[in-house]
Design an enzyme around this catalytic site. Sequence first.
Site, PDB file in Angstrom:
ATOM      1  N   PRO A   2      29.251 -39.496 -95.669  1.00  0.00           N
ATOM      2  CA  PRO A   2      29.358 -40.659 -94.729  1.00  0.00           C
ATOM      3  C   PRO A   2      30.092 -40.640 -93.825  1.00  0.00           C
ATOM      4  O   PRO A   2      31.538 -40.156 -93.796  1.00  0.00           O
ATOM      5  CB  PRO A   2      29.439 -41.656 -96.065  1.00  0.00           C
ATOM      6  CG  PRO A   2      29.266 -41.155 -97.231  1.00  0.00           C
ATOM      7  CD  PRO A   2      29.423 -39.777 -97.113  1.00  0.00           C
ATOM      8  N   GLU A   3      29.685 -40.823 -92.604  1.00  0.00           N
ATOM      9  CA  GLU A   3      30.696 -41.093 -91.160  1.00  0.00           C
ATOM     10  C   GLU A   3      30.169 -42.397 -90.618  1.00  0.00           C
ATOM     11  O   GLU A   3      29.479 -43.076 -91.254  1.00  0.00           O
ATOM     12  CB  GLU A   3      30.264 -39.618 -90.582  1.00  0.00           C
ATOM     13  CG  GLU A   3      30.593 -38.505 -91.373  1.00  0.00           C
ATOM     14  CD  GLU A   3      30.686 -37.298 -90.227  1.00  0.00           C
ATOM     15  OE1 GLU A   3      31.001 -37.498 -89.143  1.00  0.00           O
ATOM     16  OE2 GLU A   3      30.573 -36.113 -90.792  1.00  0.00           O
ATOM     17  N   LYS A  51      34.583 -46.542 -90.764  1.00  0.00           N
ATOM     18  CA  LYS A  51      34.032 -45.990 -92.253  1.00  0.00           C
ATOM     19  C   LYS A  51      34.011 -47.352 -93.206  1.00  0.00           C
ATOM     20  O   LYS A  51      33.783 -46.856 -94.194  1.00  0.00           O
ATOM     21  CB  LYS A  51      34.430 -44.623 -92.708  1.00  0.00           C
ATOM     22  CG  LYS A  51      34.334 -43.560 -91.564  1.00  0.00           C
ATOM     23  CD  LYS A  51      34.945 -42.164 -92.248  1.00  0.00           C
ATOM     24  CE  LYS A  51      34.779 -41.083 -91.435  1.00  0.00           C
ATOM     25  NZ  LYS A  51      35.228 -39.869 -91.816  1.00  0.00           N
ATOM     26  N   ARG A 241      39.605 -29.921 -94.942  1.00  0.00           N
ATOM     27  CA  ARG A 241      38.573 -30.098 -94.521  1.00  0.00           C
ATOM     28  C   ARG A 241      37.730 -28.536 -93.990  1.00  0.00           C
ATOM     29  O   ARG A 241      38.531 -27.887 -93.669  1.00  0.00           O
ATOM     30  CB  ARG A 241      38.091 -30.888 -93.479  1.00  0.00           C
ATOM     31  CG  ARG A 241      38.752 -32.288 -93.650  1.00  0.00           C
ATOM     32  CD  ARG A 241      37.874 -33.330 -94.368  1.00  0.00           C
ATOM     33  NE  ARG A 241      38.380 -34.611 -94.729  1.00  0.00           N
ATOM     34  CZ  ARG A 241      38.011 -35.710 -93.854  1.00  0.00           C
ATOM     35  NH1 ARG A 241      37.024 -35.229 -93.121  1.00  0.00           N
ATOM     36  NH2 ARG A 241      38.420 -36.913 -94.069  1.00  0.00           N
TER      37      ARG A 241
END
Length: 251
Positions: A2-3, A51, A241
């Site tokens: 999800p972004e 978000k 990341r």
Amino acid sequence: MPEGDTVWHTAATLRQHLAGRTLTRCDIRVPRYATVDLTGQVVDEVLSRGKHLFIRIGRSSIHSHLKMDGSWRVGSRPVKVDHRARIILEANEVRAVGVDLGVLEVLERARDGDVVAHLGPDLLGEDWDPQLAAANLTAHPDRPLAAALLDQRVLAGVGNVYCNELCFVSGHLPTAPVGQVADPARLLARARNMLWINRFRWNRCTTGDTRPGRQLWVYGRAGEPCRRCGTRIHFDDTAERVAYWCPACQR
């Protein structure tokens, strides 16, 4: 993953199904809010901020953040409910289920903005401010570009997919200092365009080619040839990341 575009799309879907309708069921499966029951109240609005997602009902606001694995499933009943459900909202035949939500809380509606007050300009928000975003981005010129793009205090909405894709289209390594970006305004314009174009899609595309397997430049393509020059895409999964880049196109 999800972004900002996924959350915007999720909010639009929830708004389409719930806004203006009276709740006939409110089942919150988080111990702190398990006794909260908004049944009988009307869903006034659903909106996203970066978000973060808010469902405003009367004097209350249901705040959720999808984190890595969360989602909202919505449609006519029956929508599947299992042990991962954190909240179930129903308005007669409509059911919305929040699954594996990273954050779920019920806030006082008048103060729900406090939880997102730290965010930078929202790429998909009505108050998008490119000048402020550029100032935030360049405030620390020695900071790695990827770290700056992912910092929601700089600008809200970019996640790891868009971060890697933006580094590629700008020709910079994820580790390159922000100060090397010659035209930050152009980079931010590309960022907003990417999210804006994808706001109605669940499967995002940054290359302009929506055919399966051709939607992204570098993200998730470790070892595959660069779509521009044919050099194999490198990746690094040792940091928090995962980073992907083309060593020929990004210098």
